[in-house]
Design a protein around this motif. Structure first.
Motif, PDB file in Angstrom:
ATOM      1  N   GLU A 222       0.806  -1.224   0.000  1.00  0.00           N
ATOM      2  CA  GLU A 222       0.000   0.000   0.000  1.00  0.00           C
ATOM      3  C   GLU A 222       0.843   1.280   0.000  1.00  0.00           C
ATOM      4  OE1 GLU A 222      -3.142  -0.248   2.920  1.00  0.00           O
ATOM      5  OE2 GLU A 222      -3.535   1.902   2.625  1.00  0.00           O
ATOM      6  N   PHE A 223       1.902   1.290   0.788  1.00  0.00           N
ATOM      7  CA  PHE A 223       2.765   2.479   0.821  1.00  0.00           C
ATOM      8  C   PHE A 223       3.276   2.794  -0.586  1.00  0.00           C
ATOM      9  CE2 PHE A 223       7.236   3.773   0.654  1.00  0.00           C
ATOM     10  CZ  PHE A 223       7.107   5.073   1.096  1.00  0.00           C
ATOM     11  N   ILE A 224       3.787   1.773  -1.252  1.00  0.00           N
ATOM     12  CA  ILE A 224       4.373   1.978  -2.581  1.00  0.00           C
ATOM     13  C   ILE A 224       3.321   2.460  -3.575  1.00  0.00           C
ATOM     14  CG2 ILE A 224       5.459   0.801  -4.554  1.00  0.00           C
ATOM     15  CD1 ILE A 224       6.948  -0.948  -2.526  1.00  0.00           C
ATOM     16  N   THR A 225       2.166   1.795  -3.603  1.00  0.00           N
ATOM     17  CA  THR A 225       1.166   2.197  -4.590  1.00  0.00           C
ATOM     18  C   THR A 225       0.583   3.574  -4.259  1.00  0.00           C
ATOM     19  OG1 THR A 225      -0.451   0.864  -3.424  1.00  0.00           O
ATOM     20  CG2 THR A 225       0.510  -0.118  -5.368  1.00  0.00           C
ATOM     21  N   THR A 226       0.453   3.893  -2.977  1.00  0.00           N
ATOM     22  CA  THR A 226      -0.063   5.224  -2.629  1.00  0.00           C
ATOM     23  C   THR A 226       0.857   6.317  -3.181  1.00  0.00           C
ATOM     24  OG1 THR A 226      -1.108   4.377  -0.648  1.00  0.00           O
ATOM     25  CG2 THR A 226      -0.763   6.744  -0.725  1.00  0.00           C
ATOM     26  N   VAL A 227       2.167   6.142  -3.007  1.00  0.00           N
ATOM     27  CA  VAL A 227       3.109   7.150  -3.510  1.00  0.00           C
ATOM     28  C   VAL A 227       3.075   7.170  -5.045  1.00  0.00           C
ATOM     29  CG1 VAL A 227       5.526   7.879  -3.590  1.00  0.00           C
ATOM     30  CG2 VAL A 227       4.553   7.017  -1.445  1.00  0.00           C
ATOM     31  N   GLN A 228       3.082   5.985  -5.637  1.00  0.00           N
ATOM     32  CA  GLN A 228       3.063   5.906  -7.111  1.00  0.00           C
ATOM     33  C   GLN A 228       1.827   6.564  -7.715  1.00  0.00           C
ATOM     34  OE1 GLN A 228       3.281   1.642  -7.502  1.00  0.00           O
ATOM     35  NE2 GLN A 228       5.480   1.641  -7.961  1.00  0.00           N
ATOM     36  N   GLN A 229       0.690   6.410  -7.031  1.00  0.00           N
ATOM     37  CA  GLN A 229      -0.588   6.863  -7.588  1.00  0.00           C
ATOM     38  C   GLN A 229      -1.047   8.202  -7.017  1.00  0.00           C
ATOM     39  OE1 GLN A 229      -2.319   4.555  -9.613  1.00  0.00           O
ATOM     40  NE2 GLN A 229      -0.742   3.009  -9.355  1.00  0.00           N
ATOM     41  N   ARG A 230      -0.199   8.854  -6.262  1.00  0.00           N
ATOM     42  CA  ARG A 230      -0.625  10.069  -5.572  1.00  0.00           C
ATOM     43  C   ARG A 230      -1.033  11.158  -6.564  1.00  0.00           C
ATOM     44  NH1 ARG A 230      -2.456  10.928  -0.358  1.00  0.00           N
ATOM     45  NH2 ARG A 230      -1.673  12.889   0.471  1.00  0.00           N
ATOM     46  N   GLY A 231      -0.291  11.259  -7.657  1.00  0.00           N
ATOM     47  CA  GLY A 231      -0.623  12.267  -8.666  1.00  0.00           C
ATOM     48  C   GLY A 231      -2.039  12.061  -9.184  1.00  0.00           C
ATOM     49  N   ALA A 232      -2.380  10.814  -9.470  1.00  0.00           N
ATOM     50  CA  ALA A 232      -3.718  10.494  -9.970  1.00  0.00           C
ATOM     51  C   ALA A 232      -4.774  10.775  -8.905  1.00  0.00           C
ATOM     52  CB  ALA A 232      -3.767   9.028 -10.400  1.00  0.00           C
ATOM     53  N   ALA A 233      -4.444  10.500  -7.638  1.00  0.00           N
ATOM     54  CA  ALA A 233      -5.402  10.755  -6.550  1.00  0.00           C
ATOM     55  C   ALA A 233      -5.680  12.255  -6.408  1.00  0.00           C
ATOM     56  CB  ALA A 233      -4.859  10.186  -5.233  1.00  0.00           C
ATOM     57  N   ILE A 234      -4.660  13.070  -6.611  1.00  0.00           N
ATOM     58  CA  ILE A 234      -4.848  14.533  -6.533  1.00  0.00           C
ATOM     59  C   ILE A 234      -5.731  14.991  -7.701  1.00  0.00           C
ATOM     60  CG2 ILE A 234      -3.694  16.798  -6.572  1.00  0.00           C
ATOM     61  CD1 ILE A 234      -2.824  15.368  -4.091  1.00  0.00           C
ATOM     62  N   ILE A 235      -5.465  14.452  -8.879  1.00  0.00           N
ATOM     63  CA  ILE A 235      -6.281  14.824 -10.047  1.00  0.00           C
ATOM     64  C   ILE A 235      -7.748  14.458  -9.779  1.00  0.00           C
ATOM     65  CG2 ILE A 235      -6.772  14.341 -12.496  1.00  0.00           C
ATOM     66  CD1 ILE A 235      -3.748  14.004 -12.925  1.00  0.00           C
ATOM     67  N   LYS A 236      -7.959  13.278  -9.214  1.00  0.00           N
ATOM     68  CA  LYS A 236      -9.314  12.830  -8.935  1.00  0.00           C
ATOM     69  C   LYS A 236     -10.006  13.789  -7.948  1.00  0.00           C
ATOM     70  CE  LYS A 236     -11.742   8.490  -8.218  1.00  0.00           C
ATOM     71  NZ  LYS A 236     -12.204   8.388  -6.798  1.00  0.00           N
ATOM     72  N   ALA A 237      -9.267  14.214  -6.951  1.00  0.00           N
ATOM     73  CA  ALA A 237      -9.856  15.073  -5.925  1.00  0.00           C
ATOM     74  C   ALA A 237     -10.030  16.517  -6.388  1.00  0.00           C
ATOM     75  CB  ALA A 237      -8.993  15.029  -4.662  1.00  0.00           C
ATOM     76  N   ARG A 238      -9.028  17.047  -7.075  1.00  0.00           N
ATOM     77  CA  ARG A 238      -9.031  18.475  -7.419  1.00  0.00           C
ATOM     78  C   ARG A 238      -9.524  18.756  -8.828  1.00  0.00           C
ATOM     79  NH1 ARG A 238      -5.650  22.877  -6.883  1.00  0.00           N
ATOM     80  NH2 ARG A 238      -4.282  22.119  -8.512  1.00  0.00           N
ATOM     81  N   LYS A 239      -9.602  17.685  -9.623  1.00  0.00           N
ATOM     82  CA  LYS A 239      -9.866  17.837 -11.058  1.00  0.00           C
ATOM     83  C   LYS A 239      -8.759  18.650 -11.732  1.00  0.00           C
ATOM     84  CE  LYS A 239     -13.942  15.963 -10.272  1.00  0.00           C
ATOM     85  NZ  LYS A 239     -13.483  14.932  -9.325  1.00  0.00           N
ATOM     86  N   LEU A 240      -7.655  18.758 -11.066  1.00  0.00           N
ATOM     87  CA  LEU A 240      -6.464  19.444 -11.581  1.00  0.00           C
ATOM     88  C   LEU A 240      -5.281  18.707 -10.985  1.00  0.00           C
ATOM     89  CD1 LEU A 240      -7.349  23.192 -10.853  1.00  0.00           C
ATOM     90  CD2 LEU A 240      -6.996  22.206 -13.128  1.00  0.00           C
ATOM     91  N   SER A 241      -4.140  18.726 -11.684  1.00  0.00           N
ATOM     92  CA  SER A 241      -3.003  18.004 -11.117  1.00  0.00           C
ATOM     93  C   SER A 241      -2.326  18.835 -10.034  1.00  0.00           C
ATOM     94  CB  SER A 241      -2.043  17.591 -12.222  1.00  0.00           C
ATOM     95  OG  SER A 241      -1.639  18.707 -12.953  1.00  0.00           O
TER      96      SER A 241
END
Ligand code: NAX
Length: 331
Positions: A222-241
């Motif tokens: 989970e730690f690894i995938t969270t860091v790897q996918q953090r950019g995508a998670a921000i885009i999902k939340a903010r609709k902006l990178s």
């Protein structure tokens, strides 16, 4: 008073640019006693908006900011710059693959490499932020052959800081007490955030993260995938990178490169591989580095287990593929 340092920010009318220029003008990048001149470059459709950013920089009356140039002319933008932060490019939007944007960015980075080579200070330090960051940096290096390869880097400090942030949240410790995570490879979802050498400052001294977390399962998945996918998670939340964290990490990258890393601490930077850790030379790959007197060096001698080896090789393989794709886009 010190002589001013001239910093170029490309893509300055964009969202990272808007967060970044005030940080530079406040001294977050080069120090609180270092005057700066900011050159901002963007393209014609963003020219009006860029003018507005310049107006706001004037209105903020930053004591360290000695001059601002806002231009759509690459030559004017590159003239005499000591530090170049390359944020301009064609950004990935929600649902878009990094590879889709390769062709557009390769041609931008090829052209800007020549402009920098001809007009920037010969010892200009370059940080590429725009994606695909490692490969854009490689193209820039290839087309600015008179620049020392050591002066061309890409941003993986955001990933590094994200990894520190995740450990700090997990252990409920202050992020400033966590250090020496490492980001290996590409600024993409194949990057390998490595905690095997990371430590936390505690009342009882420095303790390995592996000992404190005591949950290898979480650290290895989970730690690894969270860091790897953090950019995508921000885009999902903010609709902006990511913008403010990217801007802040870009300041950290240049700050530590120019002013040095604290003793016993390393950071992650995308740099031109010299073959360290068996990573093929000729790629811009993120390594743990220390910096002294304006020069980075790859941290040597870290023990790499089989798990890490496989992940480091996988991200190197992706970079080699991106490199060939980039070259095929050149023709
Ligand atoms: P924006 O689209 O808000 O801004 C990009 C700006 O670049 C725009 O103003 C655009 O007009 C300008 N531009 C386009 N072509 C140009 C050219 N040839 N010369 C000068 N300027 C040009 O994107 P933003 O959110 O600011 O992101 C900028 C870049 O950073 C993107 O490529 C993005 O993918 C990348 N990122 C990299 C990160 C990293 O850690 N390495 C993290 C954040 C970010 O995703």
């Amino acid at each position: 008073e010190k002589d001013p340092i001239t910093v170029l920010v490309t893509g300055a009318a964009g969202q990272i640019g808007y967060a970044l220029v005030p940080m530079i003008a406040r001294g977050a990048m080069l120090g609180l006693d270092q005057p700066v001149i900011i050159h901002m470059l963007d393209i014609e459709p963003a020219a009006e908006s860029l003018k507005g950013v310049k107006m706001e920089l004037i209105d903020a009356a930053f004591p360290l900011l000695k001059d601002v140039v806002a231009t759509t002319n690459v030559v004017e933008a590159c003239k005499g710059v000591n530090v170049a932060v390359m944020v301009g490019g064609f950004p990935r939007k929600e649902g878009m693959e990094r590879k889709d944007v390769m062709t557009k960015n390769v041609s931008i980075y090829k052209a800007q490499a020549s402009a920098l080579e001809q007009h920037a200070a010969p010892d200009c330090k370059v940080l590429v932020v725009a994606n695909p960051a490692n490969t854009n940096a490689l193209i820039l290096k290839e087309f600015a052959p008179s620049f020392p390869a050591k002066n061309i880097t890409c941003l993986t400090r955001l990933d590094h800081n994200r990894a520190l942030g995740q450990i700090s949240e997990k252990l409920n410790v202050h992020v400033g007490d966590v250090k020496n995570v490492a980001i290996w490879g590409n600024h993409s979802s194949t990057q390998y955030p490595d905690v095997n050498h990371a430590t936390v400052k505690t009342a009882a001294g420095e303790k390995p993260v592996r000992e404190l977390v005591a949950n290898d399962q979480w650290l290895n998945t989970e730690f690894i995938t969270t860091v790897q996918q953090r950019g995508a998670a921000i885009i999902k939340a903010r609709k902006l990178s990511s913008a403010l964290s990217a801007a802040s990490s870009a300041c950290d990258h240049i700050h530590d490169w120019v002013l040095g890393t604290p003793k016993g601490t390393w950071v992650s930077m995308g740099v031109y591989s010299d073959g360290s850790y068996g990573i093929p030379a000729g790629l811009i790959y993120s390594f743990p580095v220390t910096c002294e007197k304006g020069e980075w060096s790859i941290v040597q001698g870290l023990k790499i287990d089989e798990f890490s080896r496989a992940k480091m090789d996988a991200t190197a393989k992706e970079l080699a593929e991106e490199k060939s794709l980039a070259y095929s886009c050149l023709n």
